[in-house]
Motif scaffolding. Structure first.
Motif, PDB file in Angstrom:
ATOM      1  N   VAL A  14       0.862  -1.183   0.000  1.00  0.00           N
ATOM      2  CA  VAL A  14       0.000   0.000   0.000  1.00  0.00           C
ATOM      3  C   VAL A  14       0.896   1.230   0.000  1.00  0.00           C
ATOM      4  N   ALA A  15       0.525   2.214  -0.801  1.00  0.00           N
ATOM      5  CA  ALA A  15       1.222   3.505  -0.852  1.00  0.00           C
ATOM      6  C   ALA A  15       0.327   4.554  -0.200  1.00  0.00           C
ATOM      7  N   ILE A  16       0.900   5.317   0.715  1.00  0.00           N
ATOM      8  CA  ILE A  16       0.144   6.351   1.428  1.00  0.00           C
ATOM      9  C   ILE A  16       0.829   7.699   1.226  1.00  0.00           C
ATOM     10  N   THR A  17       0.069   8.682   0.769  1.00  0.00           N
ATOM     11  CA  THR A  17       0.563  10.055   0.693  1.00  0.00           C
ATOM     12  C   THR A  17      -0.014  10.828   1.866  1.00  0.00           C
ATOM     13  N   VAL A  18       0.856  11.517   2.595  1.00  0.00           N
ATOM     14  CA  VAL A  18       0.432  12.326   3.729  1.00  0.00           C
ATOM     15  C   VAL A  18       0.641  13.784   3.345  1.00  0.00           C
ATOM     16  N   SER A  19      -0.461  14.488   3.097  1.00  0.00           N
ATOM     17  CA  SER A  19      -0.364  15.881   2.644  1.00  0.00           C
ATOM     18  C   SER A  19      -1.708  16.567   2.791  1.00  0.00           C
ATOM     19  N   ASP A  20      -1.727  17.675   3.530  1.00  0.00           N
ATOM     20  CA  ASP A  20      -2.950  18.463   3.629  1.00  0.00           C
ATOM     21  C   ASP A  20      -3.396  18.933   2.243  1.00  0.00           C
ATOM     22  N   ARG A  21      -2.460  19.475   1.472  1.00  0.00           N
ATOM     23  CA  ARG A  21      -2.809  20.056   0.170  1.00  0.00           C
ATOM     24  C   ARG A  21      -3.241  19.021  -0.847  1.00  0.00           C
ATOM     25  N   SER A  23      -4.587  16.068  -0.053  1.00  0.00           N
ATOM     26  CA  SER A  23      -5.821  15.431   0.422  1.00  0.00           C
ATOM     27  C   SER A  23      -7.038  16.303   0.163  1.00  0.00           C
ATOM     28  N   ASP A  24      -6.859  17.631   0.142  1.00  0.00           N
ATOM     29  CA  ASP A  24      -8.024  18.494  -0.116  1.00  0.00           C
ATOM     30  C   ASP A  24      -8.076  19.017  -1.556  1.00  0.00           C
ATOM     31  N   GLY A  25      -7.191  18.492  -2.417  1.00  0.00           N
ATOM     32  CA  GLY A  25      -7.256  18.816  -3.841  1.00  0.00           C
ATOM     33  C   GLY A  25      -6.543  20.072  -4.281  1.00  0.00           C
ATOM     34  N   ARG A  26      -5.818  20.738  -3.393  1.00  0.00           N
ATOM     35  CA  ARG A  26      -5.082  21.946  -3.789  1.00  0.00           C
ATOM     36  C   ARG A  26      -3.809  21.643  -4.556  1.00  0.00           C
ATOM     37  N   ARG A  27      -3.302  20.406  -4.450  1.00  0.00           N
ATOM     38  CA  ARG A  27      -2.075  20.050  -5.141  1.00  0.00           C
ATOM     39  C   ARG A  27      -2.170  18.611  -5.641  1.00  0.00           C
ATOM     40  N   GLU A  28      -1.666  18.407  -6.850  1.00  0.00           N
ATOM     41  CA  GLU A  28      -1.629  17.060  -7.410  1.00  0.00           C
ATOM     42  C   GLU A  28      -0.689  16.185  -6.589  1.00  0.00           C
ATOM     43  N   ASP A  29      -1.042  14.922  -6.451  1.00  0.00           N
ATOM     44  CA  ASP A  29      -0.238  13.978  -5.673  1.00  0.00           C
ATOM     45  C   ASP A  29       0.853  13.359  -6.550  1.00  0.00           C
ATOM     46  N   THR A  30       1.866  14.129  -6.880  1.00  0.00           N
ATOM     47  CA  THR A  30       2.973  13.662  -7.711  1.00  0.00           C
ATOM     48  C   THR A  30       3.805  12.601  -6.995  1.00  0.00           C
ATOM     49  N   SER A  31       4.089  12.821  -5.731  1.00  0.00           N
ATOM     50  CA  SER A  31       4.914  11.869  -4.972  1.00  0.00           C
ATOM     51  C   SER A  31       4.240  10.512  -4.860  1.00  0.00           C
ATOM     52  N   GLY A  32       2.941  10.518  -4.627  1.00  0.00           N
ATOM     53  CA  GLY A  32       2.217   9.256  -4.531  1.00  0.00           C
ATOM     54  C   GLY A  32       2.238   8.472  -5.832  1.00  0.00           C
ATOM     55  N   ALA A  33       2.117   9.187  -6.949  1.00  0.00           N
ATOM     56  CA  ALA A  33       2.172   8.524  -8.258  1.00  0.00           C
ATOM     57  C   ALA A  33       3.548   7.913  -8.496  1.00  0.00           C
ATOM     58  N   LEU A  34       4.596   8.628  -8.108  1.00  0.00           N
ATOM     59  CA  LEU A  34       5.953   8.096  -8.253  1.00  0.00           C
ATOM     60  C   LEU A  34       6.174   6.893  -7.340  1.00  0.00           C
ATOM     61  N   LEU A  35       5.632   6.958  -6.137  1.00  0.00           N
ATOM     62  CA  LEU A  35       5.756   5.842  -5.196  1.00  0.00           C
ATOM     63  C   LEU A  35       5.035   4.615  -5.739  1.00  0.00           C
ATOM     64  N   LEU A  36       3.840   4.797  -6.258  1.00  0.00           N
ATOM     65  CA  LEU A  36       3.093   3.692  -6.851  1.00  0.00           C
ATOM     66  C   LEU A  36       3.894   3.040  -7.973  1.00  0.00           C
ATOM     67  N   ALA A  37       4.431   3.844  -8.872  1.00  0.00           N
ATOM     68  CA  ALA A  37       5.214   3.312  -9.992  1.00  0.00           C
ATOM     69  C   ALA A  37       6.465   2.579  -9.504  1.00  0.00           C
ATOM     70  N   ALA A  38       7.159   3.140  -8.515  1.00  0.00           N
ATOM     71  CA  ALA A  38       8.379   2.507  -8.003  1.00  0.00           C
ATOM     72  C   ALA A  38       8.062   1.164  -7.349  1.00  0.00           C
ATOM     73  N   LEU A  39       6.997   1.103  -6.586  1.00  0.00           N
ATOM     74  CA  LEU A  39       6.621  -0.163  -5.949  1.00  0.00           C
ATOM     75  C   LEU A  39       6.253  -1.210  -6.993  1.00  0.00           C
ATOM     76  N   ARG A 147       9.017  15.040  -0.980  1.00  0.00           N
ATOM     77  CA  ARG A 147       9.518  15.552  -2.255  1.00  0.00           C
ATOM     78  C   ARG A 147       9.539  14.434  -3.282  1.00  0.00           C
ATOM     79  N   PRO A 148       9.084  14.684  -4.510  1.00  0.00           N
ATOM     80  CA  PRO A 148       9.112  13.633  -5.533  1.00  0.00           C
ATOM     81  C   PRO A 148      10.491  13.001  -5.718  1.00  0.00           C
ATOM     82  N   SER A 149      11.539  13.791  -5.743  1.00  0.00           N
ATOM     83  CA  SER A 149      12.879  13.214  -5.921  1.00  0.00           C
ATOM     84  C   SER A 149      13.270  12.350  -4.725  1.00  0.00           C
ATOM     85  N   ALA A 150      12.800  12.699  -3.532  1.00  0.00           N
ATOM     86  CA  ALA A 150      13.108  11.896  -2.340  1.00  0.00           C
ATOM     87  C   ALA A 150      12.428  10.538  -2.404  1.00  0.00           C
ATOM     88  N   VAL A 151      11.251  10.479  -3.027  1.00  0.00           N
ATOM     89  CA  VAL A 151      10.556   9.195  -3.192  1.00  0.00           C
ATOM     90  C   VAL A 151      11.358   8.303  -4.133  1.00  0.00           C
TER      91      VAL A 151
END
Length: 174
Positions: A14-21, A23-39, A147-151
């Protein structure tokens, strides 16, 4: 006669993104998408991806849900810094039964080869031991920075260790 070997079973993750922005739609979940692909690239069957707001209880609840779903690996991204709402480590510690500081230190140490800011991450790594009635094993939980690069870097750093660690958690030999 076929020489094809059966594919190794894909391990549930399971991949979990922790982000206020995010989770409420103010920012695209880029890190989560990268984590999903890496897994997925590393052979994990990502049974779900979750986006939750920052906070101790939101993280703990998402982790408990992932463990209850049967995931053997849960990787989170976000909430590991020094900001007032960066509470992923605190939520994680409410759920894990055993911490693995060596893996978390390895992520920070190797991460500083890419950026000195890796040293600021407070991410933890640990195991949620399953009750005996569920069988042998547990779930490995890893906190990565947001950070996406950190993922990407974190999954490259920790990826080679995962098969061995997951085997040990399930009673495999050293």
């Amino acid at each position: 006669m076929s020489t094809d070997q059966p594919a190794a079973p894909r391990r549930p993750a399971v991949a979990i993104t922790v982000s206020d922005r995010s989770s409420d739609g103010r920012r695209e979940d880029t890190s989560g998408a990268l984590l999903l692909a890496a897994l997925q690239d590393q052979g994990y069957d990502v049974t779900s991806t979750v986006v939750v707001p920052d906070g101790v209880e939101s993280v703990a609840e998402a982790l408990r849900g992932a463990v209850d779903s049967g995931a053997r690996l849960v990787v989170s991204t976000g909430g590991t810094g020094m900001g007032p709402r960066d509470l992923t480590p605190e939520g994680t510690r409410l759920v894990i039964t055993r911490e693995n500081p060596g893996m978390a230190e390895h992520l920070r140490r190797e991460g500083t080869r890419h950026t000195p800011f890796a040293a600021v991450s407070r991410g933890v790594v640990g195991v949620v031991d399953w009750p005996a009635e569920r069988g042998v094993g547990g779930t490995l939980v890893i906190n990565l920075p947001g950070r996406p690069s950190a993922v990407e870097e974190g999954m490259e750093i920790i990826g080679p260790l995962l098969p061995h660690v997951l085997s040990q958690i399930c009673g495999g030999d050293h």
